[in-house]
Design a protein around this motif. Sequence first.
Motif, mmCIF file in Angstrom:
data_model
loop_
_atom_site.group_PDB
_atom_site.id
_atom_site.type_symbol
_atom_site.label_atom_id
_atom_site.label_comp_id
_atom_site.label_asym_id
_atom_site.label_seq_id
_atom_site.Cartn_x
_atom_site.Cartn_y
_atom_site.Cartn_z
ATOM 1 N N ILE A 30 32.262 36.294 44.117
ATOM 2 C CA ILE A 30 33.497 36.855 43.581
ATOM 3 C C ILE A 30 33.215 38.329 43.293
ATOM 4 O O ILE A 30 32.212 38.657 42.654
ATOM 5 C CB ILE A 30 33.898 36.135 42.285
ATOM 6 N N LEU A 44 41.689 33.773 43.574
ATOM 7 C CA LEU A 44 40.405 34.418 43.772
ATOM 8 C C LEU A 44 40.039 34.445 45.251
ATOM 9 O O LEU A 44 40.352 33.525 46.007
ATOM 10 C CB LEU A 44 39.310 33.668 43.017
ATOM 11 N N ALA A 115 36.755 33.339 37.068
ATOM 12 C CA ALA A 115 37.131 34.733 36.835
ATOM 13 C C ALA A 115 36.768 35.174 35.422
ATOM 14 O O ALA A 115 36.241 36.278 35.213
ATOM 15 C CB ALA A 115 38.622 34.918 37.092
#
Length: 306
Positions: A30, A44, A115
Amino acid sequence: MSPIHLTGPLLVDRAADRRDTVDLDAIDAIVVRDGSVLALDGQLVFVAPADQPAASLRVYLGREAGRDIAALVPVDPAFGTNDDGIDGERMVGLRDLIGSLALRGAEGARDRELAATAVAITTWHANHPRCAVCGDLTEPRKGGWVRWCERDKKEHYPRTDPAVIVAITDQEDRLLLAHASYWSPRRFSHLAGYVEPGESFEQAAHREVFEEAQLVLRDLAYVGSQPWPFPASIMVGFTASVDDAAFVLDQDEISEAMFVSREEIVALVADGTVILAPHGSIARRLLEGWYGGPLADAPHGEGFNG
């Protein structure tokens, strides 16, 4: 107020036993920078190793569905904001992304968890690059979950600052909405504040509410908690009631407040007088727990970014 479900078991195995052994350059990542994450259409983006930008930091987040996942901070400060070869993917602020993912229900829960973790841990690295004892630069160890000071031979660990937030009702079951002096106009939420050294969560809730509004709580009840990495908090949610609803605001942190009925809050949101906390936040869940279900924002309303 009925009990509400805020969080459950971790959806991603943090696999702490793998932090020293996983090759962080060889796993999906990520991309995260300055509190924003790479996203596409409110979800995401997981970037394969061959497509990853040069990184200034990598942190192991864990395993999900048999796949190792890292957080990656790009060297290029403009990554994800310009035409850098990524098809439609852009860096999105975590607050906005949490709201989008919340509207996806259970499908967005894993992404919210990843996240929030990615932003929290990378923000800690950015804010604490030096040893608190000697001032030397430290270096990431154990998959990014520790910073090591070579001079002092000392490990430094991520910090999390606990804060309490309280949904307060009066004897008519009206909910207290408050406006913080440092928020933009029309934004309202619950009273909240940080836990001080030597306090329990419950003591902090009583103290903060009395300091800000001189209200005396009763029937204080724990509801749930939520990581809130802005920059490094965990919000601990409570409900409580008051016998005397006559508040006196400190006019420092809190400049405006009102007790509202369910009918009144619908009208205040609809005409734009009140902007609510974002979907996916513990503040919104506490409010909707009192309301008895989802509460719609005003059409084309502004976001709550506090």
